[in-house]
Motif scaffolding. Sequence first.
Motif, short mmCIF file in Angstrom:
data_model
loop_
_atom_site.label_atom_id
_atom_site.label_comp_id
_atom_site.label_asym_id
_atom_site.label_seq_id
_atom_site.Cartn_x
_atom_site.Cartn_y
_atom_site.Cartn_z
N ASP A 15 0.86 -1.17 0.00
CA ASP A 15 0.00 0.00 0.00
C ASP A 15 0.90 1.22 0.00
OD1 ASP A 15 -2.49 -1.28 0.11
OD2 ASP A 15 -2.31 -1.58 2.25
N GLY A 16 0.31 2.36 -0.16
CA GLY A 16 1.07 3.58 -0.06
C GLY A 16 1.22 4.27 -1.39
N PRO A 17 2.06 5.29 -1.40
CA PRO A 17 2.25 6.09 -2.62
C PRO A 17 2.81 5.25 -3.75
CG PRO A 17 3.27 7.14 -0.71
CD PRO A 17 2.84 5.78 -0.28
N PRO A 18 2.60 5.70 -4.98
CA PRO A 18 3.14 4.97 -6.14
C PRO A 18 4.66 4.93 -6.11
CG PRO A 18 2.15 7.06 -6.81
CD PRO A 18 1.86 6.90 -5.37
N VAL A 19 5.20 3.90 -6.74
CA VAL A 19 6.64 3.68 -6.78
C VAL A 19 7.15 4.01 -8.18
CG1 VAL A 19 8.51 2.01 -6.51
CG2 VAL A 19 6.49 1.88 -5.03
N ILE A 20 8.08 4.97 -8.24
CA ILE A 20 8.73 5.34 -9.49
C ILE A 20 9.98 4.47 -9.64
CG2 ILE A 20 9.86 7.19 -10.78
CD1 ILE A 20 8.29 9.18 -9.01
N LEU A 21 10.17 3.97 -10.84
CA LEU A 21 11.32 3.12 -11.14
C LEU A 21 12.26 3.80 -12.12
CD1 LEU A 21 12.80 0.31 -11.20
CD2 LEU A 21 11.28 -0.27 -13.12
N TRP A 22 13.56 3.77 -11.80
CA TRP A 22 14.64 4.14 -12.72
C TRP A 22 15.51 2.89 -12.83
CZ3 TRP A 22 16.93 8.37 -15.32
CH2 TRP A 22 18.25 8.20 -15.66
N ASN A 23 15.58 2.26 -13.97
CA ASN A 23 16.36 1.03 -14.14
C ASN A 23 17.27 1.12 -15.36
OD1 ASN A 23 14.11 0.86 -15.87
ND2 ASN A 23 14.10 -1.37 -15.84
N HIS A 24 18.17 2.09 -15.29
CA HIS A 24 19.06 2.37 -16.41
C HIS A 24 20.50 2.48 -15.92
CE1 HIS A 24 15.29 3.39 -18.35
NE2 HIS A 24 15.05 4.22 -17.35
N ARG A 25 21.45 2.46 -16.87
CA ARG A 25 22.85 2.72 -16.53
C ARG A 25 22.95 4.10 -15.88
NH1 ARG A 25 25.32 4.23 -20.60
NH2 ARG A 25 23.75 3.85 -22.17
N TRP A 26 23.85 4.25 -14.95
CA TRP A 26 24.05 5.52 -14.27
C TRP A 26 25.06 6.36 -15.06
CZ3 TRP A 26 24.11 4.77 -8.25
CH2 TRP A 26 22.98 4.04 -7.87
N GLU A 27 24.61 6.86 -16.18
CA GLU A 27 25.47 7.62 -17.09
C GLU A 27 24.76 8.90 -17.49
OE1 GLU A 27 28.51 7.00 -18.17
OE2 GLU A 27 28.82 4.90 -17.67
N HIS A 28 25.55 9.88 -17.96
CA HIS A 28 25.00 11.18 -18.35
C HIS A 28 24.01 11.08 -19.51
CE1 HIS A 28 27.30 13.71 -15.64
NE2 HIS A 28 28.36 12.95 -15.89
N ASP A 29 24.23 10.15 -20.44
CA ASP A 29 23.34 10.06 -21.60
C ASP A 29 21.93 9.61 -21.22
OD1 ASP A 29 24.44 7.40 -21.14
OD2 ASP A 29 23.61 6.83 -23.09
N LYS A 30 21.76 9.08 -20.02
CA LYS A 30 20.43 8.71 -19.54
C LYS A 30 19.73 9.89 -18.86
CE LYS A 30 20.87 4.53 -21.01
NZ LYS A 30 20.17 4.13 -22.22
#
Length: 190
Positions: A15-30
């Motif tokens: 339950d609770g607030p929606p969950v935002i997902l970031w599942n990318h390389r940790w690079e500047h182009d992202k």
Amino acid sequence: IDFSNIDSAEKPLQDGPPVILWNHRWEHDKNPELFFKTLFKLDEEGIEFRLIVLGQSFENSPSVFDEAKRRLSRKIIHFGYAQQASDYAVLLKRSDIVVSTAQHEFFGIAVMEAVRAGCKPLLPRGLSYTELFPDKYLYSETNFMDRLKVELLSNMRLSKSQALQMTSQYSWEALKEEYTSWIIDSTLME
């Protein structure tokens, strides 16, 4: 794409607030700067959300990741690489919205995996996503914050049938015969 780990993972009850997902390389182009600066503003406005940040980090990852870990610490469910495919799949299923702020993208396997897990995509217009997803899931950089806010307030995941409809054509099961035939034909032509 082999979706078997995602398909077999259980969706945790939550339950609770929606969950935002970031599942990318940790690079500047992202473009993590756009992503996290938008989250900082939404947090300041009192918009409720939780956060899962996955992906491979590097020695010279953008500093905004450290800032985000500090500033959004009370909202973070997971922050870092998932060592096991099964852990990754469960974290995808815990998420509600997958966001990409990439400045270039050739296909977007990470997004496709999240969509398969039921995450509603919010993706930049004009990249490969334009060919993969309906316009209602795309944003322009000028309206990213407004679009993310709308998605957070609606708090709607994809249904299982929507997720399957958007991803099945890219699954290994759907493509293996075509690839096998192509490989055999290529071998015979030599």
